[in-house]
Design a protein around this motif. Structure first.
Motif, PDB file in Angstrom:
ATOM      1  N   ASN A   1       0.746  -0.845   0.339  1.00 33.63           N
ATOM      2  CA  ASN A   1      -0.137   0.148   0.038  1.00 33.63           C
ATOM      3  C   ASN A   1       0.873   1.382   0.369  1.00 33.63           C
ATOM      4  OD1 ASN A   1      -2.056   1.777   0.887  1.00 33.63           O
ATOM      5  ND2 ASN A   1      -3.236   0.590   1.688  1.00 33.63           N
ATOM      6  N   ALA A   2       1.488   1.773  -1.187  1.00 34.82           N
ATOM      7  CA  ALA A   2       1.546   2.893  -1.026  1.00 34.82           C
ATOM      8  C   ALA A   2       1.307   3.898  -0.243  1.00 34.82           C
ATOM      9  CB  ALA A   2       2.547   2.987  -3.038  1.00 34.82           C
ATOM     10  N   LYS A   3       0.352   4.741   0.194  1.00 34.34           N
ATOM     11  CA  LYS A   3      -0.171   5.777   0.268  1.00 34.34           C
ATOM     12  C   LYS A   3      -0.146   5.396   1.993  1.00 34.34           C
ATOM     13  CE  LYS A   3      -3.528   6.909  -3.086  1.00 34.34           C
ATOM     14  NZ  LYS A   3      -5.152   7.110  -3.051  1.00 34.34           N
ATOM     15  N   LEU A   4       0.051   4.272   2.172  1.00 35.26           N
ATOM     16  CA  LEU A   4       0.232   4.034   3.708  1.00 35.26           C
ATOM     17  C   LEU A   4       2.029   4.009   4.103  1.00 35.26           C
ATOM     18  CD1 LEU A   4      -2.365   1.535   4.740  1.00 35.26           C
ATOM     19  CD2 LEU A   4      -1.882   3.217   5.641  1.00 35.26           C
ATOM     20  N   ASP A   5       2.180   3.303   3.617  1.00 36.96           N
ATOM     21  CA  ASP A   5       3.937   3.547   3.198  1.00 36.96           C
ATOM     22  C   ASP A   5       4.168   5.225   3.101  1.00 36.96           C
ATOM     23  OD1 ASP A   5       3.780   0.846   3.689  1.00 36.96           O
ATOM     24  OD2 ASP A   5       4.647   0.469   1.152  1.00 36.96           O
ATOM     25  N   LYS A   6       3.922   5.899   2.263  1.00 35.71           N
ATOM     26  CA  LYS A   6       4.453   6.982   2.315  1.00 35.71           C
ATOM     27  C   LYS A   6       4.158   7.907   3.579  1.00 35.71           C
ATOM     28  CE  LYS A   6       5.132  10.982  -1.006  1.00 35.71           C
ATOM     29  NZ  LYS A   6       3.625  11.501  -2.494  1.00 35.71           N
ATOM     30  N   ALA A   7       2.711   7.933   3.894  1.00 33.58           N
ATOM     31  CA  ALA A   7       2.612   8.360   5.438  1.00 33.58           C
ATOM     32  C   ALA A   7       2.631   8.459   6.645  1.00 33.58           C
ATOM     33  CB  ALA A   7       0.398   8.438   5.304  1.00 33.58           C
ATOM     34  N   TYR A   8       3.529   6.962   6.336  1.00 33.06           N
ATOM     35  CA  TYR A   8       4.088   5.925   7.761  1.00 33.06           C
ATOM     36  C   TYR A   8       5.308   5.506   7.201  1.00 33.06           C
ATOM     37  CZ  TYR A   8       4.582   4.428  12.313  1.00 33.06           C
ATOM     38  OH  TYR A   8       5.032   4.199  13.865  1.00 33.06           O
ATOM     39  N   PRO A   9       5.527   6.223   7.192  1.00 30.11           N
ATOM     40  CA  PRO A   9       7.336   5.131   6.641  1.00 30.11           C
ATOM     41  C   PRO A   9       8.158   4.816   7.710  1.00 30.11           C
ATOM     42  CG  PRO A   9       8.170   8.083   6.059  1.00 30.11           C
ATOM     43  CD  PRO A   9       7.013   7.850   7.027  1.00 30.11           C
ATOM     44  N   MET A  10       8.568   3.399   6.436  1.00 38.46           N
ATOM     45  CA  MET A  10       9.659   2.743   7.851  1.00 38.46           C
ATOM     46  C   MET A  10      10.215   3.311   8.830  1.00 38.46           C
ATOM     47  SD  MET A  10       9.504  -0.785   9.183  1.00 38.46           S
ATOM     48  CE  MET A  10       9.026  -1.955   8.242  1.00 38.46           C
ATOM     49  N   GLU A  11      11.234   4.128   8.059  1.00 39.73           N
ATOM     50  CA  GLU A  11      12.592   4.499   8.381  1.00 39.73           C
ATOM     51  C   GLU A  11      11.267   4.926   9.726  1.00 39.73           C
ATOM     52  OE1 GLU A  11      11.486   4.190   5.151  1.00 39.73           O
ATOM     53  OE2 GLU A  11      12.932   3.666   4.725  1.00 39.73           O
ATOM     54  N   LEU A  12      10.639   5.955   9.870  1.00 38.96           N
ATOM     55  CA  LEU A  12      10.470   6.887  10.851  1.00 38.96           C
ATOM     56  C   LEU A  12      10.253   5.722  12.424  1.00 38.96           C
ATOM     57  CD1 LEU A  12       9.282   9.544  12.380  1.00 38.96           C
ATOM     58  CD2 LEU A  12       7.194   9.404  11.038  1.00 38.96           C
ATOM     59  N   ALA A  13       9.467   5.003  11.917  1.00 39.47           N
ATOM     60  CA  ALA A  13       9.282   3.879  13.062  1.00 39.47           C
ATOM     61  C   ALA A  13      10.217   3.780  13.671  1.00 39.47           C
ATOM     62  CB  ALA A  13       8.085   2.884  12.811  1.00 39.47           C
ATOM     63  N   ARG A  14      10.566   2.775  12.612  1.00 40.39           N
ATOM     64  CA  ARG A  14      12.571   2.497  13.281  1.00 40.39           C
ATOM     65  C   ARG A  14      12.876   3.516  13.951  1.00 40.39           C
ATOM     66  NH1 ARG A  14      14.324  -0.931   7.983  1.00 40.39           N
ATOM     67  NH2 ARG A  14      13.137  -2.873   7.995  1.00 40.39           N
ATOM     68  N   LYS A  15      13.260   4.420  13.521  1.00 40.36           N
ATOM     69  CA  LYS A  15      13.894   5.946  14.637  1.00 40.36           C
ATOM     70  C   LYS A  15      13.801   6.028  16.151  1.00 40.36           C
ATOM     71  CE  LYS A  15      16.142   8.290  10.244  1.00 40.36           C
ATOM     72  NZ  LYS A  15      15.554   9.810   9.686  1.00 40.36           N
ATOM     73  N   LEU A  16      11.850   6.092  15.929  1.00 38.37           N
ATOM     74  CA  LEU A  16      11.369   6.308  17.244  1.00 38.37           C
ATOM     75  C   LEU A  16      11.419   5.268  18.223  1.00 38.37           C
ATOM     76  CD1 LEU A  16       8.431   8.027  15.841  1.00 38.37           C
ATOM     77  CD2 LEU A  16      10.107   8.581  16.941  1.00 38.37           C
ATOM     78  N   HIS A  17      10.430   3.587  17.495  1.00 36.88           N
ATOM     79  CA  HIS A  17      11.007   2.287  18.372  1.00 36.88           C
ATOM     80  C   HIS A  17      11.621   2.247  19.184  1.00 36.88           C
ATOM     81  CE1 HIS A  17       7.946  -0.911  19.389  1.00 36.88           C
ATOM     82  NE2 HIS A  17       9.379  -1.764  18.871  1.00 36.88           N
ATOM     83  N   PHE A  18      13.081   2.247  18.773  1.00 33.31           N
ATOM     84  CA  PHE A  18      14.430   1.791  19.477  1.00 33.31           C
ATOM     85  C   PHE A  18      14.563   3.360  20.881  1.00 33.31           C
ATOM     86  CE2 PHE A  18      19.236   1.944  20.796  1.00 33.31           C
ATOM     87  CZ  PHE A  18      19.108   0.830  21.196  1.00 33.31           C
ATOM     88  N   PRO A  19      14.442   4.187  20.318  1.00 33.90           N
ATOM     89  CA  PRO A  19      14.742   5.330  21.540  1.00 33.90           C
ATOM     90  C   PRO A  19      13.482   5.363  22.787  1.00 33.90           C
ATOM     91  CG  PRO A  19      14.387   6.322  19.309  1.00 33.90           C
ATOM     92  CD  PRO A  19      14.601   5.124  19.193  1.00 33.90           C
ATOM     93  N   VAL A  20      12.482   4.622  22.334  1.00 33.14           N
ATOM     94  CA  VAL A  20      11.117   4.659  23.160  1.00 33.14           C
ATOM     95  C   VAL A  20      11.343   3.547  24.254  1.00 33.14           C
ATOM     96  CG1 VAL A  20       9.080   3.624  23.892  1.00 33.14           C
ATOM     97  CG2 VAL A  20       9.112   5.005  21.927  1.00 33.14           C
TER      98      VAL A  20
END
Length: 313
Positions: free
Chosen positions: A221-240
């Motif tokens: 799903n290109a629209k979902l992936d663009k709205a919420y990129p995997m890279e952003l999730a990875r950058k946030l998950h580890f600091p959390v």
């Protein structure tokens, strides 16, 4: 690279690692000493003394706020600690395991059927995701009880003076002249902000970033992936995760150093005394967590995982 060369490099790098660790420890110790000195110096100033009188370190609770800690919060303390510790462990394994010993594939049958082929994931990731689901289910129960019983008023800031009171509490802690603890009735401002952050900010962030990184995220799903990129999730998950680790360490340290028996009774026995019941329950909870920690290996996880899908090497 030959084996002797690699061993030589590893041997050479080991002293450097210990040197860097020693330097970091020295920096932290010096920074803490400077912080204590500055806090003690500040407390000798009249404006600071007046500030501490005006803001003693806690905000007044709203009318109708519950007094004491209910029994349900005791088993919630255990379950939350149990799941968080194992989630952190399994998450670290997912991050660092290069060659998993086993894989798990969801059965494409029953209540869950998809047109696409089920994704094969490592046993470590399966365990991590399973713990996540249990932790989220427990969190929903916790949130429901929190709002039904009015307990939310103890950990949600309801007045702007929470911030100057938090500063006051920080100065008192830093100067080693700690504020009076009365968690049975009212948490201090730093505790309120910390608990609010862990429940209403860090936990939701862990969930929404974890979902993005998990196999349940819709593929293609290109629209979902663009709205919420995997890279952003990875950058946030580890600091959390680091925030959770820091919170657990600080929380345990404060519990142990501000009246351990009374605090244990508050947390695990719903009592406001200095008896040993709460400590006994806590010791049992730690024992259970440690046992599961060591049993959480593929050889023991395979039979459970095979009930939910196919396990392969």
């Amino acid at each position: 690279m030959s084996v002797p060369t690699r061993l030589k490099q590893e041997t050479t790098s080991t002293p450097a690692k210990w040197t860097r660790l020693a330097i970091w420890i020295a920096v932290i110790v010096v920074a803490m000493a400077v912080m204590v000195f500055l806090a003690k110096w500040a407390r000798g100033m009249e404006p600071v003394q007046q500030f501490l009188v005006a803001y003693p370190g806690h905000s007044e609770l709203p009318e109708g706020a519950p007094v004491g800690l209910p029994a349900w919060l005791g088993w919630q303390h255990f379950l939350n600690a149990f799941f968080i510790v194992l989630i952190i462990r399994s998450g670290w394994q997912v991050r660092t395991t290069a060659r998993p010993q086993a894989y798990w594939t969801r059965k494409n049958s029953g209540l869950i059927k998809t047109k696409s082929k089920p994704t094969k994931i490592s046993m470590e990731l399966w365990f991590h995701l399973s713990l996540d689901v249990l932790w989220m289910a427990n969190g929903l129960i916790f949130m429901a009880l929190l709002f039904v019983t009015g307990g939310w008023m103890r950990i949600v800031p309801t007045s702007w003076d929470i911030f100057p009171n938090a500063l006051s509490t920080a100065v008192q802690y830093a100067s080693l002249n700690w504020p009076t603890e009365n968690g049975w009735i009212n948490y201090n401002a730093l505790q309120v902000l910390s608990y609010f952050a862990i429940v209403f900010i860090a936990a939701p962030l862990a969930i929404i970033t974890g979902v993005r990184m998990s196999p349940i995220w819709p593929k293609g799903n290109a629209k979902l992936d663009k709205a919420y990129p995997m890279e952003l999730a990875r950058k946030l998950h580890f600091p959390v995760m680091i925030f959770f680790v820091a919170f657990v360490i600080m929380h345990v340290a404060m519990v142990l150093s501000t009246g351990v028996l009374r605090n244990m009774n508050h947390m695990f026995a719903a009592r406001d005394d200095a008896g040993w019941l709460g400590f006994g329950v806590f010791a049992l909870a730690v024992a259970v967590t440690v046992i599961i920690w060591f049993l959480a290996k593929p050889i023991f996880l395979r039979p459970i995982a095979s009930l939910m899908g196919k396990v392969s090497k």
